[in-house]
Design a protein around this motif. Structure first.
Motif, PDB file in Angstrom:
ATOM      1  N   ASP A 141      31.964 101.486  59.688  1.00 14.36           N
ATOM      2  CA  ASP A 141      30.672 101.678  60.670  1.00 14.36           C
ATOM      3  C   ASP A 141      29.769 101.813  59.609  1.00 14.36           C
ATOM      4  N   GLY A 142      30.536 101.788  58.401  1.00 12.45           N
ATOM      5  CA  GLY A 142      29.010 101.034  56.867  1.00 12.45           C
ATOM      6  C   GLY A 142      29.138 103.005  56.153  1.00 12.45           C
ATOM      7  N   TYR A 143      29.101 103.550  56.137  1.00 10.77           N
ATOM      8  CA  TYR A 143      29.677 104.818  55.676  1.00 10.77           C
ATOM      9  C   TYR A 143      30.179 105.222  54.470  1.00 10.77           C
ATOM     10  N   ASN A 144      30.222 106.259  53.812  1.00  6.78           N
ATOM     11  CA  ASN A 144      31.384 106.481  52.176  1.00  6.78           C
ATOM     12  C   ASN A 144      31.682 107.544  52.776  1.00  6.78           C
ATOM     13  N   VAL A 145      33.424 107.161  51.996  1.00  7.69           N
ATOM     14  CA  VAL A 145      34.465 108.401  52.254  1.00  7.69           C
ATOM     15  C   VAL A 145      34.964 108.395  51.451  1.00  7.69           C
ATOM     16  N   CYS A 146      35.101 109.766  51.217  1.00 11.01           N
ATOM     17  CA  CYS A 146      35.888 110.071  50.147  1.00 11.01           C
ATOM     18  C   CYS A 146      37.516 110.832  50.739  1.00 11.01           C
ATOM     19  N   ILE A 147      38.377 110.967  49.951  1.00  8.43           N
ATOM     20  CA  ILE A 147      39.062 111.715  50.249  1.00  8.43           C
ATOM     21  C   ILE A 147      40.294 111.718  49.503  1.00  8.43           C
ATOM     22  N   CYS A 190      26.576  96.072  57.410  1.00  5.97           N
ATOM     23  CA  CYS A 190      26.618  97.406  56.472  1.00  5.97           C
ATOM     24  C   CYS A 190      27.506  97.498  55.766  1.00  5.97           C
ATOM     25  N   GLU A 191      27.779  98.138  54.899  1.00  8.30           N
ATOM     26  CA  GLU A 191      28.731  98.643  54.024  1.00  8.30           C
ATOM     27  C   GLU A 191      29.578  99.437  54.038  1.00  8.30           C
ATOM     28  N   GLY A 192      30.222  99.910  53.335  1.00  6.32           N
ATOM     29  CA  GLY A 192      30.862 101.557  53.387  1.00  6.32           C
ATOM     30  C   GLY A 192      32.057 100.973  52.186  1.00  6.32           C
ATOM     31  N   ALA A 193      32.477 102.176  52.118  1.00  8.85           N
ATOM     32  CA  ALA A 193      33.398 102.479  50.716  1.00  8.85           C
ATOM     33  C   ALA A 193      34.604 103.682  50.638  1.00  8.85           C
ATOM     34  N   LEU A 194      35.558 103.130  50.773  1.00  8.37           N
ATOM     35  CA  LEU A 194      37.006 104.132  50.974  1.00  8.37           C
ATOM     36  C   LEU A 194      37.267 104.723  49.116  1.00  8.37           C
ATOM     37  N   ASN A 195      37.081 106.271  48.880  1.00  9.38           N
ATOM     38  CA  ASN A 195      37.181 106.290  47.906  1.00  9.38           C
ATOM     39  C   ASN A 195      38.642 107.491  47.908  1.00  9.38           C
ATOM     40  N   LEU A 196      40.119 106.659  47.507  1.00 11.18           N
ATOM     41  CA  LEU A 196      40.985 107.900  47.768  1.00 11.18           C
ATOM     42  C   LEU A 196      41.066 107.900  46.585  1.00 11.18           C
ATOM     43  N   VAL A 197      41.077 109.778  45.777  1.00  6.46           N
ATOM     44  CA  VAL A 197      41.324 110.559  44.468  1.00  6.46           C
ATOM     45  C   VAL A 197      42.453 111.226  44.449  1.00  6.46           C
ATOM     46  N   ASP A 198      43.131 110.561  43.495  1.00  5.60           N
ATOM     47  CA  ASP A 198      44.441 111.846  43.278  1.00  5.60           C
ATOM     48  C   ASP A 198      44.404 112.288  41.769  1.00  5.60           C
ATOM     49  N   LEU A 199      43.528 113.791  41.703  1.00 10.11           N
ATOM     50  CA  LEU A 199      43.003 114.514  40.274  1.00 10.11           C
ATOM     51  C   LEU A 199      44.573 115.203  40.019  1.00 10.11           C
ATOM     52  N   LYS A 230      17.928 123.935  43.380  1.00 10.47           N
ATOM     53  CA  LYS A 230      18.740 124.050  42.488  1.00 10.47           C
ATOM     54  C   LYS A 230      19.355 122.659  41.767  1.00 10.47           C
ATOM     55  N   HIS A 231      19.665 122.909  40.588  1.00 12.85           N
ATOM     56  CA  HIS A 231      20.526 122.036  39.446  1.00 12.85           C
ATOM     57  C   HIS A 231      22.073 121.741  39.700  1.00 12.85           C
ATOM     58  N   ILE A 232      22.006 120.063  39.903  1.00 12.30           N
ATOM     59  CA  ILE A 232      23.758 120.215  40.556  1.00 12.30           C
ATOM     60  C   ILE A 232      24.112 119.511  38.941  1.00 12.30           C
ATOM     61  N   PRO A 233      25.158 120.049  38.123  1.00  9.72           N
ATOM     62  CA  PRO A 233      25.581 119.576  36.596  1.00  9.72           C
ATOM     63  C   PRO A 233      26.504 118.221  37.749  1.00  9.72           C
ATOM     64  N   TYR A 234      26.376 117.547  38.099  1.00  5.32           N
ATOM     65  CA  TYR A 234      27.157 115.763  38.308  1.00  5.32           C
ATOM     66  C   TYR A 234      27.592 115.746  37.167  1.00  5.32           C
ATOM     67  N   LEU A 243      30.911 110.330  38.986  1.00  3.26           N
ATOM     68  CA  LEU A 243      32.129 109.207  39.460  1.00  3.26           C
ATOM     69  C   LEU A 243      32.010 109.418  41.137  1.00  3.26           C
ATOM     70  N   LEU A 244      32.116 110.901  41.786  1.00  3.17           N
ATOM     71  CA  LEU A 244      32.458 111.334  42.656  1.00  3.17           C
ATOM     72  C   LEU A 244      30.838 111.522  42.986  1.00  3.17           C
ATOM     73  N   GLN A 245      29.489 111.562  42.982  1.00  2.00           N
ATOM     74  CA  GLN A 245      28.439 112.516  42.881  1.00  2.00           C
ATOM     75  C   GLN A 245      27.647 111.530  44.524  1.00  2.00           C
ATOM     76  N   ASN A 246      27.580 110.555  43.990  1.00  7.15           N
ATOM     77  CA  ASN A 246      27.425 109.976  46.070  1.00  7.15           C
ATOM     78  C   ASN A 246      28.522 110.781  47.073  1.00  7.15           C
ATOM     79  N   SER A 247      29.743 110.692  46.480  1.00  8.88           N
ATOM     80  CA  SER A 247      30.545 111.333  47.155  1.00  8.88           C
ATOM     81  C   SER A 247      30.314 113.379  48.018  1.00  8.88           C
ATOM     82  N   LEU A 248      29.578 113.461  46.491  1.00  8.88           N
ATOM     83  CA  LEU A 248      29.583 115.113  46.833  1.00  8.88           C
ATOM     84  C   LEU A 248      28.201 115.449  47.240  1.00  8.88           C
ATOM     85  N   SER A 249      26.686 114.263  47.123  1.00 13.01           N
ATOM     86  CA  SER A 249      25.839 114.732  47.481  1.00 13.01           C
ATOM     87  C   SER A 249      25.146 114.317  48.512  1.00 13.01           C
ATOM     88  N   GLY A 250      26.275 114.761  50.192  1.00  8.84           N
ATOM     89  CA  GLY A 250      25.371 114.135  51.340  1.00  8.84           C
ATOM     90  C   GLY A 250      25.483 112.983  51.855  1.00  8.84           C
TER      91      GLY A 250
END
Length: 699
Positions: A428-434, A578-587, A634-638, A646-653
């Motif tokens: 649907d054009g949203y960025n998703v991060c898991i 529409c453009e979307g991205a799915l980020n799957l992260v294994d920390l 407030k400053h966000i120390p990305y 790398l996950l800035q857009n996934s954690l910035s709203g």
């Protein structure tokens, strides 16, 4: 001889009664010092009166059992015959000497005179006075009497041995009877139990038989009702058949009469009439065919125009419904929160406990975890028991609540069911991060990458399959999608391309943020055409990923892996893009140096320090985002780590973010689990704003 016997008889009786004292039931027999004691069964204990104690014991045990022979009677010694023995009087053994007195002693006791094995015994009430003269007379008895006195112990010994043998036989019988009684009682109890179970089975079978009888009766009634109904139908059919036959007979007669009338007419008239009627029939048929064809053509034209209008209306409704569906779907996702936290506890593995088959060892190794919310599955409670310095038992409990908590028995399919709607948002054009977070060995890689079987496939493969399935369904609504993927790892604050063919650290990769999307320079981006192609790429990437063995995990991930799936869709009817991205992260796993043993190896030490640094930077970003909701400046120390940048857009709203918290069930990892739960609670309480849909127009 008789005079001597007569004169010595009272003296002997008195002496015998003085030396032999009849005992009570519980008192041992006291023997004179000159006669040896007779022991029972070879022991040093003095004998007991056999006729009383033994028979009383047998009688009491027999009466308790209710079986056995009648009680024994006390054997009587044979009567004493022959001349009375001359018994030398001697005082009984005592602890103190008797008082010295020249006065005669008077003893009044019953004395009996009987014969047992050639020994005389005097009985009966007598009163004998001992004096110095009487004692002097006893010393001069005949040698025959002394011999008989000496034979008294041997005869009593034989009699006692015989009585002991009889009593042993009686005891053996009593023991046998008792054993047989216990056996019969056990058999009786078993028989009663079997009888009870058989009665229950008989009652159950009788109930089943009664139910079958009722069922058969109902079936019989239904069959009888069907038979009556069939009979009624047969009668009706028979009546109809008779009426039809009558009607047919009348029609046959009418036909024969008409044939006779037609035969009477002339052949010419018949032929003309037939020709005329044939021409009229042909003309009518042609006119009817012409009219029908015209009506059919006009009807088909009207139907075609209506169908075209309906198709256009349905296409418009479908597009509008798709837009409404997307809007409602993302509204639901936004109501759930743009950053959500799921907690998952992995099951106990055989490698966690040395004695995996020992149930006690398995229970002792497990931490005390409880899941009280059985309906919504949103709570997890940890508790522990410790001993204070004063020796008192101290119990502690920690309660945590998340958007969803998965228990150890939950499968991969159940876990993906909760995140499948997020995969839908990508199209649907949203960025998703898991991303998966947790200590080493808590199951992060298994959750994201999964196993080799169909049931254990991880979230990455399942999410890709979901995206491909949705894009195929949307093709019928005018959408065309292109998919491309990349797979990176962050190792020691360095980005490596897992899909590249060259060696690591040969290229310098930089992170670029442009208009809500994130790009990494000089990385391989593969065009994806099917889920099978994605699985092959994942297999290649897993072989190139950096892993190592630690004390906490035999194959610990020493880097953060990030799989990115980019989706671009175009609607051919509306021109919408529409453009979307799915980020799957294994920390990488968070761990302590002492627990993992990394401090002994310089390379492992450096890896652990970088991992903990990046995870700490992630915690700082989460904390800053939580404070930014209160203070907008407030400053966000990305930029403190490559991971957070790398996950800035996934954690910035600008993304829908889901954090998978993986926990170990072991009691030895309780402290690490508590740290992870507290961090996840901080993430769950963070507000990152509303995700923005990435839409472009072709105009």
């Amino acid at each position: 001889m008789s005079a001597s016997f007569t004169s010595s008889l009272p003296t002997m009786a008195s002496l015998k009664r003085g030396l032999i004292i009849e005992p009570d039931d519980d008192q041992e027999l006291i023997q004179p010092s000159k006669l040896p004691t007779i022991a029972e069964a070879g022991t040093g204990r003095p004998i007991r009166p056999l006729g009383q104690n033994i028979s009383a014991t047998n009688a009491s045990s027999t009466r308790r059992l209710g079986i056995g022979p009648p009680p024994l009677t006390k054997p009587r010694p044979p009567a004493l015959s022959g001349p009375p023995p001359s018994i030398t009087t001697r005082a009984p053994r005592a602890t103190s000497a008797p008082p010295k007195s020249s006065a005669p002693r008077s003893i009044s006791q019953p004395v009996s005179l009987t014969r047992s094995a050639g020994v005389r015994t005097v009985s009966g009430p007598q009163k004998i006075i001992f004096s110095g003269i009487a004692a002097h007379d006893f010393r001069f008895q005949t040698s025959h009497s002394q011999t008989q006195v000496r034979s008294i112990p041997s005869s009593r010994t034989a009699e006692d041995a015989r009585l002991a043998a009889e009593m042993d036989a009686e005891r053996t019988k009593v023991a046998a009877l008792q054993a047989e009684h216990l056996t019969r009682a056990h058999e009786l109890a078993t028989a009663r139990t079997q009888e009870t179970s058989q009665r229950r089975e008989l009652i159950s079978q009788n109930d089943e038989l009664e139910a079958l009888r009722k069922w058969h009766a109902r079936e019989l009634l239904e069959l009888e009702e069907d038979a009556r109904r069939h009979e009624d139908e047969l009668r009706d059919v028979s009546a109809d058949l008779a009426a039809t036959r009558e009607h047919l007979e009348r029609e046959r007669k009418a036909t024969e009469s008409l044939k006779e009338a037609l035969a009477q007419k002339s052949a010419t008239q018949i032929s003309l009439q037939s020709q005329n009627s044939a021409m009229h029939e042909q003309l009518a048929a042609l006119r009817a065919a012409n009219d029908g064809t015209a009506e059919t053509v006009s009807t088909l034209r009207l139907d075609l125009e209506a169908a075209r209008r309906r198709v256009d209306e349905l296409e418009v409704e479908a597009r509008e419904a798709e837009m409404v569906r997307r809007r409602l779907h993302n509204m639901v996702q936004e109501l759930k929160g743009n950053i959500r936290v799921f907690a998952r506890v992995r099951p106990l593995l055989s490698s966690d406990v040395p004695g995996a088959d020992d149930e006690k060892a398995r229970m002792a190794a497990l931490a005390n975890m409880a899941f009280p919310d059985s309906r919504d599955h949103r709570e997890i409670v940890l508790s522990s028991t410790s001993e204070s310095a004063t020796g008192q038992e101290r119990k502690e409990a920690w309660n945590f609540s998340f958007d969803r908590v998965f228990e150890p028995q939950c499968t991969q399919e159940e876990v993906f069911e909760e995140i499948s709607q997020l995969a839908q948002s990508c199209t649907d054009g949203y960025n998703v991060c898991i991303f998966a977070y947790g200590q080493t060995g808590s199951g992060k890689s298994f959750t994201m990458e999964g196993g080799s079987t169909k049931e254990t496939v991880g979230m990455i493969s399942r999410a890709v399959d979901q995206v491909f399935q949705v894009t195929e369904e949307l093709k019928r609504k005018g959408w065309e999608y292109t998919l491309e993927g990349q797979f990176l790892e962050i190792y020691n604050e360095t980005i490596n391309d897992l899909l590249g063919k060259g060696e690591f650290d040969k290229k310098k990769h930089e992170i670029k943020h442009e208009k809500g999307s994130t790009r990494v320079t000089d990385v391989v981006v593969q065009q994806l055409g099917s889920p099978a192609q994605v699985r092959s790429l994942l297999a290649v990437a897993n072989k190139r990923r950096t892993v190592a063995a630690t004390l906490m995990n035999e194959r610990s991930s020493r880097s953060h892996s990030v799989f990115t799936l980019r989706i671009c869709g175009t609607n051919t009817h509306t021109g919408q893009v529409c453009e979307g991205a799915l980020n799957l992260v294994d920390l990488a796993g968070s761990e302590r140096l002492n627990a993992s043993g990394a401090g002994k190896d310089k390379e492992r030490l450096r890896e652990t320090q970088n991992i903990n640094k990046s995870l700490s930077a992630l915690g700082d970003v989460i904390a800053a985002l939580g404070e930014k909701s209160e203070k907008s400046d407030k400053h966000i120390p990305y930029r403190n780590s490559k991971l957070t940048y790398l996950l800035q857009n996934s954690l910035s709203g600008n993304s829908k973010t889901l954090m998978f918290l993986n926990l170990s069930p072991l009691a030895a990892h309780l402290n690490e689990s508590l740290c992870s739960l507290r961090f996840a609670t901080k993430v769950n309480n963070t507000q990152i704003g509303t995700a923005k849909k990435q839409i472009k127009s072709t105009s």
